[in-house]
Design an enzyme around this catalytic site. Structure first.
Site, mmCIF file in Angstrom:
data_model
loop_
_atom_site.group_PDB
_atom_site.id
_atom_site.type_symbol
_atom_site.label_atom_id
_atom_site.label_comp_id
_atom_site.label_asym_id
_atom_site.label_seq_id
_atom_site.Cartn_x
_atom_site.Cartn_y
_atom_site.Cartn_z
ATOM 1 N N LEU A 125 0.835 -1.206 0.000
ATOM 2 C CA LEU A 125 0.000 0.000 0.000
ATOM 3 C C LEU A 125 0.872 1.260 0.000
ATOM 4 C CD1 LEU A 125 -2.582 -1.368 2.594
ATOM 5 C CD2 LEU A 125 -3.040 -0.846 0.179
ATOM 6 N N PRO A 126 0.275 2.423 -0.251
ATOM 7 C CA PRO A 126 1.081 3.639 -0.410
ATOM 8 C C PRO A 126 1.923 4.054 0.803
ATOM 9 C CG PRO A 126 -1.057 3.966 -1.419
ATOM 10 C CD PRO A 126 -1.115 2.646 -0.696
ATOM 11 N N LYS B 193 15.352 0.251 3.910
ATOM 12 C CA LYS B 193 14.841 0.652 2.585
ATOM 13 C C LYS B 193 14.950 2.173 2.407
ATOM 14 C CE LYS B 193 12.083 1.330 -0.974
ATOM 15 N NZ LYS B 193 12.249 0.968 -2.334
ATOM 16 N N LYS C 145 9.207 10.629 -1.189
ATOM 17 C CA LYS C 145 8.567 10.013 -0.019
ATOM 18 C C LYS C 145 9.599 9.213 0.791
ATOM 19 C CE LYS C 145 6.103 5.884 0.949
ATOM 20 N NZ LYS C 145 5.540 4.663 0.423
#
Ligand code: NAD
Length: 301
Positions: free
Chosen positions: A66-67, A172, A241
């Protein structure tokens, strides 16, 4: 083979789900976009859509792709969250790129509900998801990783256990911070070189033969920047992001990280200027100098 619940059939989740289905896992799928579910069912006829919360009881593992953390938490937690519908001891794996400190808290919240949690974000983009070539960074208990190993091996070529819950998401974001920094440093160096009269292809050759070599110089400059194709498959919005997650982690840990914040500012400016959907290699054009100090002195005179 397990029964896997998969939530999020976007650019990444869709091909990942297809690989899991092709490997023989039974899938139950859900996405806020009904058309994505229809498309997935049409191509993978053994898959079932989730029709009611009780359907989650049949899943051994529930994967979210998901985002962001806001959406992952809203889907999993709370009275109507999937964790309260799933069977005791279900293994939840968040493969989205989420916020590490929130993931740590999410892992604890799920454990308090009698569930298990791994964070397992990926690197390698849509192509990696299609070909099963993702790099997967896993946070959580190694026993749970062992149990999920066949799932990870279907999706990725490398699976690295980083540490406790949230550490996969930290790794990440930090990887992408380094990658984004190298894009900016390389692009700025190329433009300075051009202003001095050095062909950017020649400077790239120098970088690749010297200590300035990086994934940017080796795999992005000639292929996607100088060629003008800008098609690496990873957009500026997602890079910005991930950098924000990394700088947020530094802030949350009380670390200054000034260079990382500068890097964040550069990518955020590109986002604010409306480039979020464009490939991140377009930074070569976006950061092209419009003027010099000399021009600025004349403008300000
Ligand atoms: P995407 O926007 O293509 O897909 C997200 C999916 O989630 C969409 O299908 C959307 O309908 C669904 N969704 C959104 N809100 C929902 C909700 N409340 N309930 C159910 N479904 C909902 O995103 P993506 O590119 O597939 O990326 C997914 C994650 O993977 C992100 O965290 C991203 O940062 C990360 N990631 C992306 C890439 C890439 O190259 N695209 C690479 C590595 C990691």
């Amino acid at each position: 083979m397990s029964t896997i619940g998969l939530i999020g059939l976007g650019n990444m989740g869709f091909p990942m789900g297809e690989r899991l289905s092709a490997a023989g896992h039974r899938l139950i799928v859900s996405d806020g976009d009904g058309a994505a579910v229809e498309r997935f069912l049409a191509r993978n006829p053994t898959t079932r859509p989730v029709a009611q919360p009780a359907d989650w009881r049949g899943a051994d593992v529930v994967i979210t792709m998901l985002p962001n953390s806001d959406i992952v938490e809203s889907v999993l937690l709370g009275i109507s969250g999937i964790a309260s519908a799933a069977s005791f001891n279900t293994l939840f794996i968040d493969m989205s790129s989420s916020d590490p400190l929130r993931s740590r808290a999410l892992g604890q919240a799920l454990e308090q509900q009698g569930m298990r949690y791994l964070d397992a974000p990926v690197s390698g983009g849509v192509k990696g998801a299609q070909n099963g070539n993702l790099a997967i960074m896993v946070g959580g208990r190694w026993q749970d990783l062992e149990e999920a190993k066949d799932i990870f091996e279907t999706l990725g070529k490398s699976v690295i256990h980083i540490g406790g819950a949230g550490s996969g998401h930290a790794a990440k974001a930090l990887n992408n911070l380094v990658s984004a920094s190298s894009v900016v440093a390389t692009v700025e160096a190329l433009h300075i070189g051009v202003r001095f009269g050095i062909d950017p292809a020649t400077l790239t050759e120098v970088l690749n033969a010297s200590s300035g070599r990086s994934n940017t110089s080796e795999n992005k400059v000639a292929q996607f920047m100088l060629s003008g194709t800008f098609g690496s498959g990873f957009p500026i919005g997602l890079m910005a992001k991930d950098i924000r997650i990394a700088t947020g982690l530094a802030d949350g840990l009380g670390l200054k990280a000034p260079f990382s914040h500068d890097c964040e500012g550069i990518w955020q400016s590109a986002l604010d200027a409306g480039h979020g959907g464009e490939d991140h290699t377009r930074m070569y054009e976006i950061l092209a100098p419009t003027n010099s100090f000399e021009d600025e002195r004349q403008i300000n005179a």
